[in-house]
Design an enzyme around this catalytic site. Structure first.
Site, short mmCIF file in Angstrom:
data_model
loop_
_atom_site.label_atom_id
_atom_site.label_comp_id
_atom_site.label_asym_id
_atom_site.label_seq_id
_atom_site.Cartn_x
_atom_site.Cartn_y
_atom_site.Cartn_z
CD GLU A 1 66.69 33.40 -19.37
OE1 GLU A 1 66.66 32.56 -18.49
OE2 GLU A 1 66.20 34.55 -19.22
CG ASP B 1 88.67 39.83 -9.74
OD1 ASP B 1 89.28 39.18 -10.61
OD2 ASP B 1 89.10 39.96 -8.57
CG ASN C 1 90.58 41.68 -5.90
OD1 ASN C 1 89.94 40.62 -5.87
ND2 ASN C 1 90.02 42.85 -5.66
CG ASP D 1 73.15 38.33 -18.85
OD1 ASP D 1 71.93 38.45 -19.08
OD2 ASP D 1 73.68 37.25 -18.52
CG HIS E 1 73.48 31.78 -14.53
ND1 HIS E 1 73.23 31.83 -15.89
CD2 HIS E 1 72.62 32.66 -13.97
CE1 HIS E 1 72.28 32.70 -16.12
NE2 HIS E 1 71.88 33.22 -14.98
CG ASP E 2 69.28 30.73 -14.14
OD1 ASP E 2 69.82 31.31 -13.18
OD2 ASP E 2 68.75 31.34 -15.09
CG ASP F 1 67.72 38.15 -17.35
OD1 ASP F 1 68.10 36.98 -17.21
OD2 ASP F 1 67.05 38.76 -16.50
CG ASP G 1 89.42 36.54 -5.76
OD1 ASP G 1 89.58 37.68 -6.21
OD2 ASP G 1 89.35 36.27 -4.54
O1 TEU Z 1 66.43 33.69 -15.42
C1 TEU Z 1 65.13 33.68 -15.92
C2 TEU Z 1 64.38 32.50 -15.65
O2 TEU Z 1 63.74 31.98 -16.53
C3 TEU Z 1 64.42 32.00 -14.25
O3 TEU Z 1 63.19 32.22 -13.69
C4 TEU Z 1 64.69 30.60 -14.22
O4 TEU Z 1 63.54 29.92 -14.63
C5 TEU Z 1 65.01 30.23 -12.82
O5 TEU Z 1 66.24 30.85 -12.50
C6 TEU Z 1 65.15 28.79 -12.69
O6 TEU Z 1 65.36 28.47 -11.37
C7 TEU Z 1 67.14 34.85 -15.63
C8 TEU Z 1 68.53 34.70 -15.10
O7 TEU Z 1 69.19 33.70 -15.83
C9 TEU Z 1 68.45 34.39 -13.64
O8 TEU Z 1 69.72 34.13 -13.09
C10 TEU Z 1 67.83 35.58 -12.96
O9 TEU Z 1 67.62 35.31 -11.61
C11 TEU Z 1 66.48 35.97 -13.59
O10 TEU Z 1 66.53 35.98 -15.00
C12 TEU Z 1 66.06 37.34 -13.17
O11 TEU Z 1 66.85 38.32 -13.78
#
Ligand code: TEU
Length: 554
Positions: free
Chosen positions: A256, A29, A23, A98, A329-330, A202, A21
């Site tokens: 992805e 950011d 700011n 992305d 991040h997922d 994505d 962060d």
């Molecule tokens: O994720 C795609 C995806 O395959 C997700 O359904 C994944 O299986 C799920 O997040 C698992 O819990 C991408 C992005 O990485 C994700 O952050 C987004 O929410 C999603 O697309 C929609 O854009």
């Protein structure tokens, strides 16, 4: 035009709202990222993948874009962006963004126009259908990724619905409309002309839908998935994007998408197919999921893990280029997964060496290099992730789901576990921000943080730094053939990389117990160039011990 530099890249993923962060408003950011470019350079990364920073109502943390050509104001401005990319390039770091174009936010001007005008020219940009029973029921029984119907009634219509494979605020685009494809090309050109070096695309395997729109046999999750995964025109559309725009720049794309098989990847990113350059496949991180359903986890099996890697490493050879990752991040954090243990540094180092030296392009997710742990949330109230809340809703509605899916599991498997603010130091809020961040900081930040990692030569950060350095120096680790070793060994993951007259051998004990192995006698201690222990026992591997050997083949 294309130099295929992606094959030598070391890529670091930044999830902007949680990185730094700049700011002090509680949200990461672009100025925060700029501040940390020297950190990235020191680690040795050569490319950053930035999760979405475009303008967005943030229902799905930016994966719901309302303006593809501007920045979400709390993240900064286009001017900030230009400074960031310039400074990254000066530091020898490329930048990929992305590309989220399976859907737009319902706040996007196109969708807003559909809401305002009955005869909007943008109606055909989306997938809009009349419902059944005079609009009382949705057009069919398909179910989306975050649970529930993929259909939502258009607020200004009695009988029409729009499709959203994810949250309600993420309306699916109609790629069969050539105008939509032109818009996507326009977005690509805009960012490439600003100097962007590529895109992570994505859910790219969902862009083409089967147009029968018939009911499908109900399945536990994702009813109708055959209609939207790998649809009929997927390859045609990807080739079109590549031919018309992407191939004109020295950039790369990594796709992805859920549930990609080996055959899918060979087609989507085949060397001779001119669609994508690489594809993330999730088979190895699904090793502890119940056949891809992550909320129904199953016990980690090293044999299964090894088999998956063998399949992909050998299967893509000569066809396509692998991606190497254990976090994003997922996904839940890798510490505490894949048999590793929180608080056990050797186990994190062992996992790092094991995945990073395979064949392909390595990706490191922010915080992975310092061993950041799961969020350990206490209740769903602490969780922001839209997926968790949508699943919670369906859980409360459908009794059998309540039986299968405990609250504890929902919390443990929430995507927010990997989205907690980056831990920079031991000051309040972990040096991420001076004010309370958008998501709770992990409670162990005084122990796990960048400052401590930098101060300790034996830290995970320094191990990653060394792994990256060696990987960049050694051609064999980039070009070498992957040869799996001792496949029947249920405790040790071993393989070699062979190129010309040289080989690297990787040996990893995935368990917390010391073990004897006869094959160690065939390896010369003098060839060992890296390990997570300083001393070694003849013929044995200590708990979580890993070793890297380099030797000439005679
Ligand atoms: O994720 C795609 C995806 O395959 C997700 O359904 C994944 O299986 C799920 O997040 C698992 O819990 C991408 C992005 O990485 C994700 O952050 C987004 O929410 C999603 O697309 C929609 O854009």
């Amino acid at each position: 035009m294309k130099t295929n530099w992606y094959k030598e890249a070391i890529i670091y993923q930044i999830y902007p709202r949680s990185f730094k962060d700049g700011n002090n408003d509680g949200l990461g950011d672009i100025p925060g990222i700029i501040e940390k470019i020297p950190y990235l350079k020191d680690l040795g990364v050569t490319c950053v993948w930035l999760s979405p920073i475009y303008d967005s109502p943030q229902e799905d943390n930016g994966y719901d874009i309302s303006n593809y050509k501007d920045i979400y104001p709390p993240f900064g401005t286009l001017e900030d962006f230009k400074v960031m990319i310039k400074k990254m390039h000066e530091a020898g770091i490329k930048l990929i963004m992305d590309l989220v174009v399976n859907h737009t936010s319902t706040e996007h001007a196109w969708f807003q126009d559909v809401l305002k005008n009955k005869d909007s020219q943008y109606k055909d940009y989306y997938i809009i259908k009349k419902g059944r029973k005079n609009g009382k029921k949705p057009p069919n029984n398909w179910q989306g990724f975050f649970s529930g119907s993929v259909w939502e009634k258009l607020p200004n219509s009695d009988d029409e619905y729009y499709m959203h494979l994810f949250a309600k605020g993420q309306a699916d685009l109609n790629w069969d409309n050539p105008k939509v494809r032109e818009e996507v090309k326009d977005i690509l050109r805009f960012w490439f002309d600003l100097g962007v070096d590529g895109f992570r695309c994505d859910v790219i395997n969902l862009i083409s839908k089967k147009s029968d729109f018939k009911n499908r046999f109900p399945t536990l999750v994702l009813t109708g998935k055959d209609a939207f995964i790998n649809g009929p025109n997927l390859h045609k559309y990807l080739k079109e994007l590549n031919d018309d725009v992407i191939s004109k720049y020295d950039v790369f794309t990594v796709g992805e998408g859920p549930m990609t098989s080996l055959e899918d990847v060979k087609q989507l990113a085949g060397f001779d197919r001119h669609e994508l350059d690489m594809v993330f496949n999730f088979n190895h991180v699904d090793v502890d999921d119940f056949f891809g359903v992550k909320y129904l986890g199953r016990k980690f099996s090293l044999r299964r893990f090894k088999k998956i890697y063998k399949k992909w490493q050998l299967g893509l050879k000569g066809h396509s280029w692998n991606t190497l990752f254990i976090e994003n991040h997922d996904q839940r954090r890798s510490v505490g997964r894949f048999n590793t243990k929180e608080g056990n540094l050797e186990s994190a180092k062992m996992l790092a060496l094991t995945y990073l030296y395979m064949s392909g392009t390595p990706f490191i997710y922010q915080g992975q290099e310092i061993g950041m742990r799961q969020g350990h949330f206490k209740s769903l109230d602490e969780i922001v992730d839209v997926e968790s809340h949508m699943i919670q809703r369906i859980r409360n509605k459908v009794f059998p789901i309540k039986l299968i899916l405990s609250k504890k599991r929902m919390i443990e498997y929430s995507r927010d576990n990997a989205r907690t603010p980056m831990e920079w130091d031991d000051s309040e809020y972990a040096g991420f921000s001076k004010v309370e961040p958008w998501l709770r900081v992990n409670s162990d930040y005084k122990e796990v943080n960048v400052k401590n990692n930098l101060a300790d030569q034996n830290s995970l950060y320094h191990f990653y730094q060394q792994l990256i350095k060696i990987r960049k120096q050694e051609e064999t680790l980039n070009k070498g053939e992957y040869v799996p070793l001792y496949m029947n060994d249920s405790k040790v993951f071993a393989y070699k990389r062979v190129y010309q007259n040289e080989e690297f051998i990787i040996v990893s004990n995935f368990f917390d117990k010391q073990i004897k192995r006869k094959f160690l006698s065939s390896l010369d201690d003098n060839d060992m160039i890296l390990s997570n222990y300083d001393s070694h026992i003849k013929g044995e591997l200590k708990p979580y011990e890993c070793r890297l050997y380099k030797r000439k083949i005679i």
